[in-house]
Design a protein around this motif. Sequence first.
Motif, PDB file in Angstrom:
ATOM      1  N   GLU A 134    -119.475 -66.372 -12.707  1.00  0.00           N
ATOM      2  CA  GLU A 134    -118.213 -66.365 -13.459  1.00  0.00           C
ATOM      3  C   GLU A 134    -117.523 -67.725 -13.393  1.00  0.00           C
ATOM      4  O   GLU A 134    -116.844 -68.137 -14.341  1.00  0.00           O
ATOM      5  N   ALA A 135    -117.714 -68.413 -12.285  1.00  0.00           N
ATOM      6  CA  ALA A 135    -117.096 -69.736 -12.113  1.00  0.00           C
ATOM      7  C   ALA A 135    -117.872 -70.828 -12.836  1.00  0.00           C
ATOM      8  O   ALA A 135    -117.527 -72.004 -12.757  1.00  0.00           O
ATOM      9  N   GLY A 136    -118.966 -70.440 -13.532  1.00  0.00           N
ATOM     10  CA  GLY A 136    -119.737 -71.410 -14.306  1.00  0.00           C
ATOM     11  C   GLY A 136    -120.751 -72.179 -13.496  1.00  0.00           C
ATOM     12  O   GLY A 136    -121.231 -73.227 -13.937  1.00  0.00           O
ATOM     13  N   ARG A 137    -121.109 -71.672 -12.346  1.00  0.00           N
ATOM     14  CA  ARG A 137    -122.056 -72.374 -11.483  1.00  0.00           C
ATOM     15  C   ARG A 137    -123.439 -71.763 -11.608  1.00  0.00           C
ATOM     16  O   ARG A 137    -123.603 -70.588 -11.932  1.00  0.00           O
ATOM     17  N   GLY A 176    -132.743 -70.607  -4.057  1.00  0.00           N
ATOM     18  CA  GLY A 176    -132.154 -71.278  -2.905  1.00  0.00           C
ATOM     19  C   GLY A 176    -130.694 -70.923  -2.706  1.00  0.00           C
ATOM     20  O   GLY A 176    -130.223 -70.793  -1.573  1.00  0.00           O
ATOM     21  N   ASP A 177    -129.964 -70.767  -3.813  1.00  0.00           N
ATOM     22  CA  ASP A 177    -128.556 -70.383  -3.714  1.00  0.00           C
ATOM     23  C   ASP A 177    -128.418 -68.976  -3.126  1.00  0.00           C
ATOM     24  O   ASP A 177    -127.532 -68.718  -2.308  1.00  0.00           O
ATOM     25  N   ILE A 178    -129.295 -68.074  -3.555  1.00  0.00           N
ATOM     26  CA  ILE A 178    -129.262 -66.709  -3.023  1.00  0.00           C
ATOM     27  C   ILE A 178    -129.548 -66.719  -1.532  1.00  0.00           C
ATOM     28  O   ILE A 178    -128.850 -66.085  -0.740  1.00  0.00           O
ATOM     29  N   GLU A 179    -130.571 -67.466  -1.139  1.00  0.00           N
ATOM     30  CA  GLU A 179    -130.916 -67.568   0.279  1.00  0.00           C
ATOM     31  C   GLU A 179    -129.754 -68.157   1.072  1.00  0.00           C
ATOM     32  O   GLU A 179    -129.456 -67.711   2.182  1.00  0.00           O
ATOM     33  N   GLY A 180    -129.090 -69.157   0.489  1.00  0.00           N
ATOM     34  CA  GLY A 180    -127.953 -69.772   1.156  1.00  0.00           C
ATOM     35  C   GLY A 180    -126.818 -68.794   1.372  1.00  0.00           C
ATOM     36  O   GLY A 180    -126.203 -68.763   2.442  1.00  0.00           O
ATOM     37  N   HIS A 181    -126.521 -67.974   0.365  1.00  0.00           N
ATOM     38  CA  HIS A 181    -125.457 -66.978   0.498  1.00  0.00           C
ATOM     39  C   HIS A 181    -125.809 -65.955   1.573  1.00  0.00           C
ATOM     40  O   HIS A 181    -124.948 -65.528   2.336  1.00  0.00           O
ATOM     41  N   ILE A 182    -127.069 -65.569   1.625  1.00  0.00           N
ATOM     42  CA  ILE A 182    -127.499 -64.605   2.640  1.00  0.00           C
ATOM     43  C   ILE A 182    -127.338 -65.209   4.033  1.00  0.00           C
ATOM     44  O   ILE A 182    -126.824 -64.575   4.956  1.00  0.00           O
ATOM     45  N   ARG A 183    -127.764 -66.457   4.190  1.00  0.00           N
ATOM     46  CA  ARG A 183    -127.705 -67.098   5.505  1.00  0.00           C
ATOM     47  C   ARG A 183    -126.283 -67.335   5.963  1.00  0.00           C
ATOM     48  O   ARG A 183    -125.964 -67.213   7.144  1.00  0.00           O
ATOM     49  N   MET A 184    -125.429 -67.702   5.030  1.00  0.00           N
ATOM     50  CA  MET A 184    -124.047 -67.985   5.403  1.00  0.00           C
ATOM     51  C   MET A 184    -123.322 -66.706   5.798  1.00  0.00           C
ATOM     52  O   MET A 184    -122.333 -66.735   6.518  1.00  0.00           O
ATOM     53  N   GLY A 185    -123.805 -65.560   5.311  1.00  0.00           N
ATOM     54  CA  GLY A 185    -123.270 -64.275   5.739  1.00  0.00           C
ATOM     55  C   GLY A 185    -121.831 -64.051   5.341  1.00  0.00           C
ATOM     56  O   GLY A 185    -121.093 -63.342   6.028  1.00  0.00           O
ATOM     57  N   GLU A 186    -121.420 -64.645   4.215  1.00  0.00           N
ATOM     58  CA  GLU A 186    -120.044 -64.470   3.774  1.00  0.00           C
ATOM     59  C   GLU A 186    -119.991 -64.605   2.274  1.00  0.00           C
ATOM     60  O   GLU A 186    -120.897 -65.133   1.645  1.00  0.00           O
ATOM     61  N   GLU A 187    -118.928 -64.114   1.679  1.00  0.00           N
ATOM     62  CA  GLU A 187    -118.757 -64.232   0.241  1.00  0.00           C
ATOM     63  C   GLU A 187    -118.214 -65.611  -0.071  1.00  0.00           C
ATOM     64  O   GLU A 187    -117.067 -65.925   0.232  1.00  0.00           O
ATOM     65  N   THR A 188    -119.027 -66.440  -0.703  1.00  0.00           N
ATOM     66  CA  THR A 188    -118.579 -67.798  -1.020  1.00  0.00           C
ATOM     67  C   THR A 188    -118.020 -67.826  -2.428  1.00  0.00           C
ATOM     68  O   THR A 188    -118.575 -68.403  -3.336  1.00  0.00           O
ATOM     69  N   THR A 189    -116.880 -67.135  -2.619  1.00  0.00           N
ATOM     70  CA  THR A 189    -116.206 -67.155  -3.906  1.00  0.00           C
ATOM     71  C   THR A 189    -115.450 -68.465  -4.040  1.00  0.00           C
ATOM     72  O   THR A 189    -115.345 -69.252  -3.107  1.00  0.00           O
ATOM     73  N   ALA A 190    -114.894 -68.695  -5.238  1.00  0.00           N
ATOM     74  CA  ALA A 190    -114.239 -69.970  -5.504  1.00  0.00           C
ATOM     75  C   ALA A 190    -113.137 -70.274  -4.492  1.00  0.00           C
ATOM     76  O   ALA A 190    -112.992 -71.393  -4.021  1.00  0.00           O
ATOM     77  N   ASP A 191    -112.356 -69.241  -4.110  1.00  0.00           N
ATOM     78  CA  ASP A 191    -111.249 -69.466  -3.198  1.00  0.00           C
ATOM     79  C   ASP A 191    -111.727 -69.850  -1.798  1.00  0.00           C
ATOM     80  O   ASP A 191    -111.005 -70.497  -1.052  1.00  0.00           O
ATOM     81  N   ASN A 243    -122.551 -58.805 -19.798  1.00  0.00           N
ATOM     82  CA  ASN A 243    -123.995 -58.589 -19.757  1.00  0.00           C
ATOM     83  C   ASN A 243    -124.764 -59.904 -19.643  1.00  0.00           C
ATOM     84  O   ASN A 243    -125.832 -59.971 -19.024  1.00  0.00           O
ATOM     85  N   ARG A 244    -124.216 -60.976 -20.201  1.00  0.00           N
ATOM     86  CA  ARG A 244    -124.874 -62.279 -20.126  1.00  0.00           C
ATOM     87  C   ARG A 244    -124.951 -62.758 -18.684  1.00  0.00           C
ATOM     88  O   ARG A 244    -125.984 -63.248 -18.225  1.00  0.00           O
ATOM     89  N   LEU A 245    -123.838 -62.591 -17.958  1.00  0.00           N
ATOM     90  CA  LEU A 245    -123.831 -62.981 -16.550  1.00  0.00           C
ATOM     91  C   LEU A 245    -124.712 -62.047 -15.719  1.00  0.00           C
ATOM     92  O   LEU A 245    -125.339 -62.479 -14.749  1.00  0.00           O
ATOM     93  N   LEU A 246    -124.773 -60.795 -16.115  1.00  0.00           N
ATOM     94  CA  LEU A 246    -125.627 -59.849 -15.398  1.00  0.00           C
ATOM     95  C   LEU A 246    -127.096 -60.248 -15.514  1.00  0.00           C
ATOM     96  O   LEU A 246    -127.856 -60.154 -14.545  1.00  0.00           O
ATOM     97  N   ILE A 247    -127.478 -60.734 -16.692  1.00  0.00           N
ATOM     98  CA  ILE A 247    -128.853 -61.211 -16.875  1.00  0.00           C
ATOM     99  C   ILE A 247    -129.135 -62.378 -15.930  1.00  0.00           C
ATOM    100  O   ILE A 247    -130.188 -62.459 -15.298  1.00  0.00           O
ATOM    101  N   GLY A 248    -128.152 -63.292 -15.818  1.00  0.00           N
ATOM    102  CA  GLY A 248    -128.307 -64.413 -14.887  1.00  0.00           C
ATOM    103  C   GLY A 248    -128.363 -63.954 -13.442  1.00  0.00           C
ATOM    104  O   GLY A 248    -129.084 -64.532 -12.625  1.00  0.00           O
ATOM    105  N   LEU A 249    -127.607 -62.909 -13.125  1.00  0.00           N
ATOM    106  CA  LEU A 249    -127.603 -62.374 -11.771  1.00  0.00           C
ATOM    107  C   LEU A 249    -128.963 -61.765 -11.416  1.00  0.00           C
ATOM    108  O   LEU A 249    -129.481 -61.973 -10.307  1.00  0.00           O
ATOM    109  N   CYS A 250    -129.534 -61.041 -12.359  1.00  0.00           N
ATOM    110  CA  CYS A 250    -130.813 -60.381 -12.101  1.00  0.00           C
ATOM    111  C   CYS A 250    -131.968 -61.388 -12.061  1.00  0.00           C
ATOM    112  O   CYS A 250    -132.920 -61.209 -11.301  1.00  0.00           O
TER     113      CYS A 250
END
Length: 330
Positions: free
Chosen positions: A81-84, A89-104, A25-32
């Motif tokens: 989850e990775a502590g980042r 701006g990060d959300i916009e970046g993920h949308i623009r990159m059009g891919e899941e930028t997970t740790a791997d 739930n803590r991470l969910l708060i950060g997500l929202c």
Amino acid sequence: MGLSAFTSPPAPDAAHETLLEFPDNRLLIGLCGEHDRNLAQIEQRLSVQIIRRGNQLAVMGARGDRSRAVSLLQSLYARLEAGRELDAGDIEGHIRMGEETTADQLQMFPGGRFELRTRKKHVEPRTEAQKAYVGNLFTHDLSFGIGPAGTGKTYLAVAVGVTMFLGGHVDKIILSRPAVEAGERLGFLPGDMKDKVDPYMQPLYDALSDFLPGKQMQKLMEDKQIEIAPLAFMRGRTLSNAFVVLDEAQNATAMQMKMFLTRLGEGSRMVITGDRSQVDLPKGIASGLSEAERLLDGIDAISFNYFTSKDVVRHPLVARIIEAYDAGGA
């Protein structure tokens, strides 16, 4: 722990809904985000509706939009989850990159993530053009970043410079720009030489202070491991084992540009950034950036990276302002 996603039963009111369940739930708060502002940003950008139900998020909309939103939320949660950190701006970046930028998927450079690690913050490219640019800064001794304001040309160059300095790949960082007034006469400035030129260098100080603690930055400058100086001060020097950035290069004359480029010494990396639409040189004096682009294009060891309004990472209005001026021929 990861998150789970499932499509709700095909009831008439849920046919266009996907539920995501988040165990932390803590991470969910950060997500929202505060007052659900992150969800609002995603809703606006991807044309979906997101409703929070306890530790679940219900995503509603057309199938394609909903699929993109679900992938984005999963990717952003993995980032947390990775502590980042996570901001607009990060959300916009993920949308623009059009891919899941997970740790791997953030692997790019040998032994490191596709992320620039400095003492104060971590920085990552937010568009494909920025991604290619950062890659070239690590692989080319001389790189050009050309495009409108707000596209991260100088900011990313300074971030790469700090990263390479902290990693021991260079011995010093040298940041420079022409001391040319932007369309106005400032008159005589008081103080010694440093006081007179610092106003012109302030954007470079601002970028550097984003990546290094104040006391460390001050100490490195006192020890000459970091230098911020006008372009005119580069004459006669050989810049060896250094990461060198020339900002606002469109305001360098052809002679100044040649002088600067020939300062490149052994073990150094050099980055030239500029915006061809913002030349402040007196009428009749050609920009050294345009000449360098014309003469050096085609040399394999030199990379040219171009940005457009789509790469603007400042306020969203900045991109629209640039597009309006371009359309008007200004």
